[in-house]
Design a protein around this motif. Sequence first.
Motif, PDB file in Angstrom:
ATOM      1  N   GLU A  55       0.853  -1.184   0.000  1.00 26.87           N
ATOM      2  CA  GLU A  55       0.000   0.000   0.000  1.00 26.87           C
ATOM      3  C   GLU A  55       0.892   1.238   0.000  1.00 26.87           C
ATOM      4  O   GLU A  55       1.923   1.268   0.669  1.00 26.87           O
ATOM      5  CB  GLU A  55      -0.896   0.017   1.245  1.00 26.87           C
ATOM      6  CG  GLU A  55      -1.692  -1.255   1.480  1.00 26.87           C
ATOM      7  CD  GLU A  55      -2.833  -1.410   0.499  1.00 26.87           C
ATOM      8  OE1 GLU A  55      -3.388  -0.371   0.083  1.00 26.87           O
ATOM      9  OE2 GLU A  55      -3.173  -2.561   0.161  1.00 26.87           O
ATOM     10  N   TYR A  74       0.540  -4.152 -10.616  1.00 27.71           N
ATOM     11  CA  TYR A  74      -0.912  -4.163 -10.828  1.00 27.71           C
ATOM     12  C   TYR A  74      -1.591  -3.282  -9.783  1.00 27.71           C
ATOM     13  O   TYR A  74      -1.448  -3.502  -8.580  1.00 27.71           O
ATOM     14  CB  TYR A  74      -1.422  -5.599 -10.742  1.00 27.71           C
ATOM     15  CG  TYR A  74      -2.931  -5.739 -10.645  1.00 27.71           C
ATOM     16  CD1 TYR A  74      -3.769  -5.060 -11.512  1.00 27.71           C
ATOM     17  CD2 TYR A  74      -3.507  -6.563  -9.686  1.00 27.71           C
ATOM     18  CE1 TYR A  74      -5.147  -5.190 -11.434  1.00 27.71           C
ATOM     19  CE2 TYR A  74      -4.890  -6.709  -9.594  1.00 27.71           C
ATOM     20  CZ  TYR A  74      -5.701  -6.021 -10.463  1.00 27.71           C
ATOM     21  OH  TYR A  74      -7.062  -6.148 -10.381  1.00 27.71           O
ATOM     22  N   SER A  75      -2.337  -2.289 -10.257  1.00 28.92           N
ATOM     23  CA  SER A  75      -3.047  -1.376  -9.365  1.00 28.92           C
ATOM     24  C   SER A  75      -4.467  -1.880  -9.146  1.00 28.92           C
ATOM     25  O   SER A  75      -5.279  -1.896 -10.068  1.00 28.92           O
ATOM     26  CB  SER A  75      -3.078   0.031  -9.965  1.00 28.92           C
ATOM     27  OG  SER A  75      -3.936   0.874  -9.223  1.00 28.92           O
ATOM     28  N   SER A  77      -6.400  -0.408  -6.749  1.00 29.66           N
ATOM     29  CA  SER A  77      -7.091   0.871  -6.592  1.00 29.66           C
ATOM     30  C   SER A  77      -6.063   1.985  -6.562  1.00 29.66           C
ATOM     31  O   SER A  77      -4.924   1.780  -6.155  1.00 29.66           O
ATOM     32  CB  SER A  77      -7.927   0.883  -5.302  1.00 29.66           C
ATOM     33  OG  SER A  77      -7.099   0.776  -4.165  1.00 29.66           O
ATOM     34  N   ALA A  80      -1.132   5.293 -10.404  1.00 25.19           N
ATOM     35  CA  ALA A  80       0.304   5.515 -10.294  1.00 25.19           C
ATOM     36  C   ALA A  80       0.850   5.908 -11.661  1.00 25.19           C
ATOM     37  O   ALA A  80       0.270   5.573 -12.701  1.00 25.19           O
ATOM     38  CB  ALA A  80       1.002   4.261  -9.789  1.00 25.19           C
ATOM     39  N   PRO A  93      -6.572   2.095 -12.090  1.00 29.60           N
ATOM     40  CA  PRO A  93      -7.044   0.854 -11.465  1.00 29.60           C
ATOM     41  C   PRO A  93      -7.388  -0.214 -12.505  1.00 29.60           C
ATOM     42  O   PRO A  93      -7.859   0.094 -13.597  1.00 29.60           O
ATOM     43  CB  PRO A  93      -8.299   1.300 -10.701  1.00 29.60           C
ATOM     44  CG  PRO A  93      -8.101   2.749 -10.462  1.00 29.60           C
ATOM     45  CD  PRO A  93      -7.356   3.258 -11.654  1.00 29.60           C
ATOM     46  N   CYS A 109       2.787   8.076  -6.878  1.00 28.14           N
ATOM     47  CA  CYS A 109       1.398   7.714  -6.584  1.00 28.14           C
ATOM     48  C   CYS A 109       0.496   8.934  -6.581  1.00 28.14           C
ATOM     49  O   CYS A 109       0.802   9.948  -5.954  1.00 28.14           O
ATOM     50  CB  CYS A 109       1.306   7.015  -5.232  1.00 28.14           C
ATOM     51  SG  CYS A 109       2.217   5.452  -5.192  1.00 28.14           S
ATOM     52  N   VAL A 113      -2.618   4.299  -3.249  1.00 26.70           N
ATOM     53  CA  VAL A 113      -2.539   3.262  -4.272  1.00 26.70           C
ATOM     54  C   VAL A 113      -2.322   1.912  -3.602  1.00 26.70           C
ATOM     55  O   VAL A 113      -1.438   1.737  -2.775  1.00 26.70           O
ATOM     56  CB  VAL A 113      -1.394   3.537  -5.271  1.00 26.70           C
ATOM     57  CG1 VAL A 113      -1.318   2.418  -6.323  1.00 26.70           C
ATOM     58  CG2 VAL A 113      -1.582   4.888  -5.950  1.00 26.70           C
ATOM     59  N   SER A 114      -3.175   0.950  -3.978  1.00 29.20           N
ATOM     60  CA  SER A 114      -3.052  -0.424  -3.499  1.00 29.20           C
ATOM     61  C   SER A 114      -2.555  -1.284  -4.656  1.00 29.20           C
ATOM     62  O   SER A 114      -3.199  -1.353  -5.700  1.00 29.20           O
ATOM     63  CB  SER A 114      -4.419  -0.931  -3.010  1.00 29.20           C
ATOM     64  OG  SER A 114      -4.327  -2.272  -2.568  1.00 29.20           O
ATOM     65  N   VAL A 115      -1.387  -1.890  -4.489  1.00 30.83           N
ATOM     66  CA  VAL A 115      -0.784  -2.639  -5.586  1.00 30.83           C
ATOM     67  C   VAL A 115      -0.536  -4.091  -5.206  1.00 30.83           C
ATOM     68  O   VAL A 115      -0.355  -4.429  -4.031  1.00 30.83           O
ATOM     69  CB  VAL A 115       0.550  -2.017  -6.052  1.00 30.83           C
ATOM     70  CG1 VAL A 115       0.350  -0.618  -6.589  1.00 30.83           C
ATOM     71  CG2 VAL A 115       1.569  -2.018  -4.924  1.00 30.83           C
ATOM     72  N   SER A 247      -5.750   9.947 -15.546  1.00 30.03           N
ATOM     73  CA  SER A 247      -5.351   9.567 -14.193  1.00 30.03           C
ATOM     74  C   SER A 247      -6.172  10.315 -13.144  1.00 30.03           C
ATOM     75  O   SER A 247      -6.558   9.749 -12.117  1.00 30.03           O
ATOM     76  CB  SER A 247      -3.858   9.829 -13.980  1.00 30.03           C
ATOM     77  OG  SER A 247      -3.578  11.214 -13.888  1.00 30.03           O
TER      78      SER A 247
END
Length: 290
Positions: A55, A74-75, A77, A80, A93, A109, A113-115, A247
């Motif tokens: 995260e 891989y995003s 959510s 980036a 996303p 970011c 951002v959750s990757v 974005s």
Amino acid sequence: MQQHSSRPGQRRGAVKSALSRASASDNAAPGTPPRSTRSIDYQDVPRPVAALADEYESGTVQPRHSHKRAQVLYSISGVASVTTDHASYILPPQRALWIPSGVAHEMACRGHVSVRTLYIDERVRGDLPEACRVFEVSDLLRELIIAAVRMPIEYDEQSRDGRVMRLILDEIASAPSIPLDISMPQDQRLLKVCRAILEDPAHADTLDDWARVAGMGRRTFTRMFRRETQMSFATWRQHVRLMEAMSRLATGEPVTAVAFDVGYNSPSAFTAMFRKAFGAAPTRYISEQT
């Protein structure tokens, strides 16, 4: 991942909380110690694929670095941006970026951002991409990646886990590319101009203004720019504005604000250009892609 940097105080204590969130969000088995989020810990895993979750807080920047293995970023959510020596990529996303081993890159970011990241030994097969590219993440691939993060790092290659990892590689090899990249010149004078525009796409400076920034005459500037990016300066700047707009829209910003922030004189002019480039109005395009 490693080499996190951010605004003062943002990243302090974030690794500990990120580990906790990654373990919880991906339904790790109770009592299982959280995985490392240091990329270096995944480069020599004796398996073709190694997976991790992380995260990032808004404004986090990963300085320029590279990996021994290929990387799939891989995003799940958040948005980036990733910059290499040859291009800048937008990662909204449900999209992923393939980065071959040894390719130096920087990530920034836009919001939280959750990757989910895969580190892949490219030697395991010959049909994996040879260059950076953004690609579509199908529903199947999304679930496979989430499953990979839950697996033991040294999974049994002959079991279901091994089959899942092999299917991930099949999906990556066949996934369609998405044009979310911006070519970057190699000439340092042109690169100075391009970086300034990437930082603020709304710049209203004219071509002559930018030619002076590069220390070139107008004709030399336009000729060199087209040669190094394969497009005119005006087209390149328009592409940057559209990528920046995409974005921002993906993070929920309203169309009107985005239009003005990226340098358009009116929302209608922005919408017309966006529709011409992507085949749909901004709100419709984003809703279909997320």
